[in-house]
Design an enzyme around this catalytic site. Structure first.
Site, PDB file in Angstrom:
ATOM      1  N   ASP A 347      -6.683 -37.189  -4.668  1.00 15.41           N
ATOM      2  CA  ASP A 347      -6.452 -35.782  -4.932  1.00 15.41           C
ATOM      3  C   ASP A 347      -7.034 -34.947  -3.781  1.00 15.41           C
ATOM      4  O   ASP A 347      -8.140 -35.232  -3.314  1.00 15.41           O
ATOM      5  CB  ASP A 347      -7.133 -35.418  -6.262  1.00 15.41           C
ATOM      6  CG  ASP A 347      -6.806 -34.018  -6.708  1.00 15.41           C
ATOM      7  OD1 ASP A 347      -5.622 -33.776  -7.024  1.00 15.41           O
ATOM      8  OD2 ASP A 347      -7.712 -33.166  -6.729  1.00 15.41           O
ATOM      9  N   GLU A 378      -2.900 -36.382  -1.206  1.00 15.15           N
ATOM     10  CA  GLU A 378      -2.357 -35.059  -0.922  1.00 15.15           C
ATOM     11  C   GLU A 378      -2.944 -34.570   0.401  1.00 15.15           C
ATOM     12  O   GLU A 378      -4.157 -34.335   0.477  1.00 15.15           O
ATOM     13  CB  GLU A 378      -2.775 -34.072  -2.011  1.00 15.15           C
ATOM     14  CG  GLU A 378      -2.225 -34.367  -3.387  1.00 15.15           C
ATOM     15  CD  GLU A 378      -2.671 -33.313  -4.397  1.00 15.15           C
ATOM     16  OE1 GLU A 378      -1.813 -32.677  -5.006  1.00 15.15           O
ATOM     17  OE2 GLU A 378      -3.892 -33.122  -4.568  1.00 15.15           O
TER      18      GLU A 378
END
Ligand code: CA
Length: 668
Positions: A347, A378
């Site tokens: 994340d 990400e």
């Protein structure tokens, strides 16, 4: 040195933490922080070089609200080299709960062990655990489920609670890890409509990506029967499973065993398990275990002492500091080894430094089958990270510095296909937008846009939907002006666009990824940020597998086609060079891709027509792999699969409006 310099500013502390002298004196490379259980004694260690005094507190229970709650003892700990404090106590301490009391700048505070591997209810106290006793039967035979190449994976992202919560899920353990262990489940009254893991086997995905299931903060585990919901991007204890998904959050060993059972069951179904890890921020700042253990070491701060907030969630973790990097590396390795996790989704990876990411890759590579454990993340952040020590973030502009087996989510692909996620009415290629042909061609080649230097398909994750923003279906319904009625009806114009999106993602170079239920028009009724909405809004509505069965069958067919033709799954980049795009009209994209030796298909052609006109495309190919005289159609506007639907002669291909064709040359 003695930490009697009470009154230092945050900036002075941080300068000290980033000095060479601090690294030299205090970086601890051991892997024994936390509680190490042995039947006849337990050893506790915590790293806190700045503490003036540390004690160990032992408790009978994980909270004071439970029957029999009592503090057993408080024992002073001993300062050792590198600022590690330790204590070893004889006897069997299995199942005992504990905390540390740390005195810093004259003030004593009680701290949860950041290295805890087991915890009581709500993760407030750690627990001494004998991990061997948490293994389900047959765990020794359980092994990783990993693809030969990352590009062989087809990833399906799901939240533990969403998977089984629906009253039509046919699963008994609603909202819990154990739902994944239920076999042969189906929609009640419809034995031919599978749900749960049985459904996943038929869908054909290779990996499940679980949204956070480490211990997160927001869901109160003492109120397990109520409809409390959160996605879980609010980390509390990184090395402990979340308690609200277990049948008993009070006894620390139960959640560990049940999470292992879930993973084992998925492995037995041939499905790998990817964990969503959130090492970029913690839910709490001043009150977190990190902050209470070594104030300001674990976080980035501004020069005025306030929290840097690149996560948009209140803080950002200083991954570039050696003991933080060390913590993250050990944590990833622990999940891979102890829980047999097959992949990690990072994340907000744009807040983690490149060196830490590459070292995690090296650590995993050393495990049995570890080279095949997936890593991706990400490549962005909410705000520019406040990194020190000349570290660089693992964001889009630094992909070239990352190991080529660390992939990034390709938001260029996502947005050109369906329109910007930040504007509910914006359209993309599939929903009628003009001038997207070049971007779609780039997406099919696994290219991640002008700022990312992606060279290999193993570096890019292709997708059109994930837990963030609208579901693909809701986005299409808005783009076509069909809200709110369209959320629940399989509208033909949305179905056609959805199928086009699926063809692009599943026939693209890269690692295909989808949000659970994308394949049956998942809706959240237009809720674009459901992180704490009700379980009912978030959960998978299994009846849609019936209502959207044509779309579902289309996805199944596309997955079969991808699995059948190796050049779609090429890891080395050869396929990117072998694709030949045709000159097409507006809103039309077409390419051919030759097979490699041993493929049952000599060549494949993919034709996409997003316009509202029937059109024709003249296919082209390299001279060394001439075009065939005709093609077997494997996917058209209605169906997809490895069976031939019909034949087409020649290489001038007529294609219906808003549809795709996948054509195959099956000659020897
Ligand atoms: Ca929790």
């Amino acid at each position: 040195m003695e930490y009697d310099r009470i009154g230092w500013s945050v900036q002075e502390w941080c300068d000290w933490f980033d000095s060479a002298q601090f690294d030299m004196e205090y970086v601890y490379g051991g892997d024994d922080l936390g509680a190490s259980y042995m039947p006849d004694r337990t050893l506790w260690k915590i790293w806190t070089p700045v503490a003036q005094k540390v004690s160990l507190n032992l408790y009978t229970t994980g909270s004071d609200q439970e029957a029999g709650a009592a503090r057993l003892r408080q024992v002073p700990m001993i300062r050792e080299a590198c600022g590690v404090w330790s204590i070893s106590l004889g006897g069997d301490w299995k199942g005992t709960y504990y905390t540390f009391s740390i005195t810093w700048e004259g003030e004593e505070r009680e701290v949860m062990d950041p290295y805890a591997k087991a915890a009581g209810v709500n993760g407030d106290r750690a627990m001494v655990v004998d991990l061997t006793e948490t293994n389900p039967a047959g765990w020794e035979q359980d092994t990783h489920v990993v693809p030969e190449h990352p590009t062989d994976a087809v990833i399906w992202e799901v939240h533990v609670r969403d998977f089984s919560w629906d009253s039509y899920s046919g699963m008994k353990n609603k909202g819990q890890y154990l739902a994944f262990t239920e076999k042969g489940t189906h929609i009640p009254g419809h034995p031919k409509l599978p749900t749960g893991v049985e459904y996943l086997k038929q869908l054909g995905i290779t990996h499940v990506q679980l949204m956070p299931c480490f211990d997160f903060y927001t869901v109160d585990e003492t109120r397990g029967k109520e409809d409390l919901y959160n996605w879980g991007y609010d980390p509390q204890n990184y090395n402990v499973p979340e308690g609200s998904y277990s049948t008993d959050p009070y006894h620390g060993e139960v959640r560990i065993r049940e999470m292992k059972k879930m993973i084992q069951a998925l492995h037995q179904a041939g499905i790998g398990v990817i964990m969503d890890v959130v090492y970029n921020h913690t839910y709490q700042s001043d009150e977190s275990a990190f902050q209470k253990a070594v104030p300001y070491y674990y976080y980035r701060t501004w020069s005025d002492g306030s929290w840097a907030n690149g996560s948009g969630c209140g803080n950002e973790i200083a991954t570039e500091r050696p003991m933080v990097s060390h913590f993250i590396r050990q944590s990833v390795r622990y999940w891979a080894e102890e829980y047999h996790i097959d992949g990690f989704r990072f994340d907000i990876m744009g807040l983690i430094d490149v060196e830490t990411m590459n070292r995690i890759r090296e650590d995993l590579d050393q495990l049995p089958q570890g080279k095949k454990i997936l890593m991706y993340g990400e490549p962005w952040a909410a705000e520019t990270p406040q990194m020190r020590r000349s570290a660089v973030p693992a964001d889009k502009t630094h992909v070239r510095l990352l190991n080529s087996r660390i992939a990034i989510f390709n938001d260029e692909t996502r947005d050109c296909i369906k329109g910007s996620v930040f504007d509910m009415h914006s359209t993309g290629f599939i929903s009628g937008a003009w001038y997207q042909e070049n971007a779609v061609r780039s997406s099919l080649q696994g290219w991640a846009g002008p700022y990312a230097t992606v060279k290999l398909p193993t570096q890019t994750v292709s997708y059109v939907s994930a837990h963030d923003n609208f579901t693909l279906w809701d986005k299409l319904v808005y783009a076509k002006g069909l809200a709110p009625k369209g959320f629940d009806v399989p509208k033909l114009s949305c179905l056609a666009a959805n199928k086009l999106a699926a063809v692009i993602v599943l026939m693209a170079q890269g690692i295909p990824f989808m949000q659970a239920g994308e394949e049956f028009g998942r809706t959240k009724k237009g809720d674009g940020n459901s992180y704490r909405s009700s379980s009912q809004i978030n959960c998978l509505d299994w009846r849609r597998t019936m209502e959207f069965r044509e779309l579902l069958a289309y996805y199944q067919g596309l997955i079969q086609i991808r699995k059948r033709f190796a050049p779609f799954r090429c890891a080395g980049g050869d396929s990117i060079r072998r694709m030949v795009f045709s000159k097409g009209g507006p809103q039309v994209v077409a390419f051919t891709l030759p097979g490699i030796r041993g493929d049952s298909w000599r060549m494949v052609a993919v034709v996409l027509n997003a316009s509202d006109q029937t059109t024709s495309v003249e296919l082209s190919a390299w001279e060394d792999t001439p075009l065939p005289s005709g093609w077997s159609v494997k996917a058209d506007a209605e169906k997809a699969g490895t069976d031939t639907l019909w034949r087409v002669e020649g290489n001038c291909i007529f294609i219906q409006p808003r549809s795709a064709l996948i054509l195959v040359d099956e000659t020897e």
